[in-house]
Design a protein around this motif. Structure first.
Motif, PDB file in Angstrom:
ATOM      1  N   ASP A  27      51.457  90.890  21.001  1.00 27.95           N
ATOM      2  CA  ASP A  27      51.564  90.126  19.757  1.00 27.95           C
ATOM      3  C   ASP A  27      51.316  91.025  18.545  1.00 27.95           C
ATOM      4  O   ASP A  27      52.113  91.074  17.603  1.00 27.95           O
ATOM      5  N   VAL A  28      50.223  91.766  18.568  1.00 26.79           N
ATOM      6  CA  VAL A  28      49.869  92.637  17.443  1.00 26.79           C
ATOM      7  C   VAL A  28      50.894  93.757  17.272  1.00 26.79           C
ATOM      8  O   VAL A  28      51.319  94.059  16.155  1.00 26.79           O
ATOM      9  N   VAL A  89      47.703  75.821  17.260  1.00 31.36           N
ATOM     10  CA  VAL A  89      46.317  76.116  16.890  1.00 31.36           C
ATOM     11  C   VAL A  89      46.194  77.599  16.539  1.00 31.36           C
ATOM     12  O   VAL A  89      45.614  77.971  15.506  1.00 31.36           O
ATOM     13  N   ASN A  90      46.761  78.443  17.380  1.00 34.86           N
ATOM     14  CA  ASN A  90      46.738  79.891  17.184  1.00 34.86           C
ATOM     15  C   ASN A  90      47.340  80.249  15.820  1.00 34.86           C
ATOM     16  O   ASN A  90      46.733  80.959  15.019  1.00 34.86           O
ATOM     17  N   TYR A  91      48.538  79.732  15.541  1.00 38.07           N
ATOM     18  CA  TYR A  91      49.230  80.064  14.297  1.00 38.07           C
ATOM     19  C   TYR A  91      48.497  79.501  13.077  1.00 38.07           C
ATOM     20  O   TYR A  91      48.424  80.158  12.035  1.00 38.07           O
ATOM     21  N   ALA A  92      47.946  78.304  13.202  1.00 37.74           N
ATOM     22  CA  ALA A  92      47.227  77.698  12.074  1.00 37.74           C
ATOM     23  C   ALA A  92      46.013  78.538  11.692  1.00 37.74           C
ATOM     24  O   ALA A  92      45.773  78.790  10.500  1.00 37.74           O
ATOM     25  N   LEU A 101      41.753  84.051   3.246  1.00 37.58           N
ATOM     26  CA  LEU A 101      40.709  85.064   3.321  1.00 37.58           C
ATOM     27  C   LEU A 101      41.262  86.481   3.247  1.00 37.58           C
ATOM     28  O   LEU A 101      40.493  87.439   3.301  1.00 37.58           O
ATOM     29  N   ALA A 102      42.582  86.604   3.155  1.00 36.77           N
ATOM     30  CA  ALA A 102      43.248  87.908   3.139  1.00 36.77           C
ATOM     31  C   ALA A 102      42.782  88.777   4.303  1.00 36.77           C
ATOM     32  O   ALA A 102      42.582  89.977   4.162  1.00 36.77           O
ATOM     33  N   ALA A 103      42.624  88.147   5.458  1.00 36.72           N
ATOM     34  CA  ALA A 103      42.197  88.867   6.659  1.00 36.72           C
ATOM     35  C   ALA A 103      43.313  89.810   7.108  1.00 36.72           C
ATOM     36  O   ALA A 103      44.492  89.500   6.941  1.00 36.72           O
ATOM     37  N   ALA A 111      41.662  86.004  16.171  1.00 36.98           N
ATOM     38  CA  ALA A 111      40.995  84.721  15.974  1.00 36.98           C
ATOM     39  C   ALA A 111      41.890  83.571  16.435  1.00 36.98           C
ATOM     40  O   ALA A 111      41.422  82.636  17.094  1.00 36.98           O
ATOM     41  N   GLY A 112      43.162  83.648  16.109  1.00 36.47           N
ATOM     42  CA  GLY A 112      44.097  82.611  16.538  1.00 36.47           C
ATOM     43  C   GLY A 112      44.242  82.565  18.049  1.00 36.47           C
ATOM     44  O   GLY A 112      44.299  81.482  18.645  1.00 36.47           O
ATOM     45  N   SER A 113      44.276  83.724  18.671  1.00 39.36           N
ATOM     46  CA  SER A 113      44.418  83.796  20.131  1.00 39.36           C
ATOM     47  C   SER A 113      43.231  83.154  20.838  1.00 39.36           C
ATOM     48  O   SER A 113      43.401  82.416  21.813  1.00 39.36           O
TER      49      SER A 113
END
Length: 130
Positions: A27-28, A89-92, A101-103, A111-113
C-alpha cells in the motif's frame, strides 16, 4: 469455542496480520509511486488500496485460509467486497489524518490499516473463506 478452536482462530488472526503487514508495505510503496507520478493523495490511495487488497487476497488465500472453491475471479470480487467496510474505515482514518492533521501519508496508511484490521478479518473469515 474449544481450546483448539481458539488457538486455530488466534493463529489465523496472526497469519492474517502478517499478510496485512505485507499489504501495508505494498500500500505505502504503491502510494509513494502514485504520488511521484503526480496523483493526489486521495486518488493515489485508491490505487494503492486496490493493489494492497489484491496482494492480501492472494496471500490470505494461500497462507491464512483455505480457498473457497469458487472461481478465482468470484473469490477475489467477494474478498474485495467483504473487505470494503474495513477499507472504508481504513480510508476514512487515512483521509482525516492527512486532511486535518497533515500527517505523513505512510503514517496515515498505518493508522488506517490498524483501524480496518478487525473488520477485514471478520469479513474474510465469515463471508469469503467460510
Amino acid at each position: 469455542m474449544s481450546g483448539a478452536g481458539c488457538r486455530t482462530e488466534f493463529h489465523r488472526l496472526l497469519r492474517f496480520s502478517v499478510v496485512g503487514t505485507g499489504g501495508f508495505l505494498v500500500d505505502v510503496a504503491v502510494l509513494q509511486l502514485c504520488l511521484s507520478l503526480g496523483l493526489d493523495p486521495y486518488s493515489g490511495r485508491a490505487v494503492s488500496f486496490l493493489a494492497a487488497v489484491t496482494f492480501t487476497w492472494a496471500l490470505n488465500r494461500a497462507y491464512t485460509f483455505d480457498p473457497s472453491g469458487r472461481p478465482i475471479a468470484v473469490e477475489w470480487v467477494s474478498f474485495v467486497a467483504a473487505c470494503s467496510a474495513g477499507g472504508a474505515v481504513n480510508y476514512a482514518v487515512y483521509a482525516v489524518l492527512v486532511a486535518s492533521l497533515a500527517a505523513p501519508p505512510g503514517l496515515a496508511v498505518a493508522a488506517g490499516s490498524l483501524a480496518g484490521l478487525a473488520v477485514n478479518f471478520l469479513a474474510a473469515r465469515r463471508i469469503v473463506f467460510r
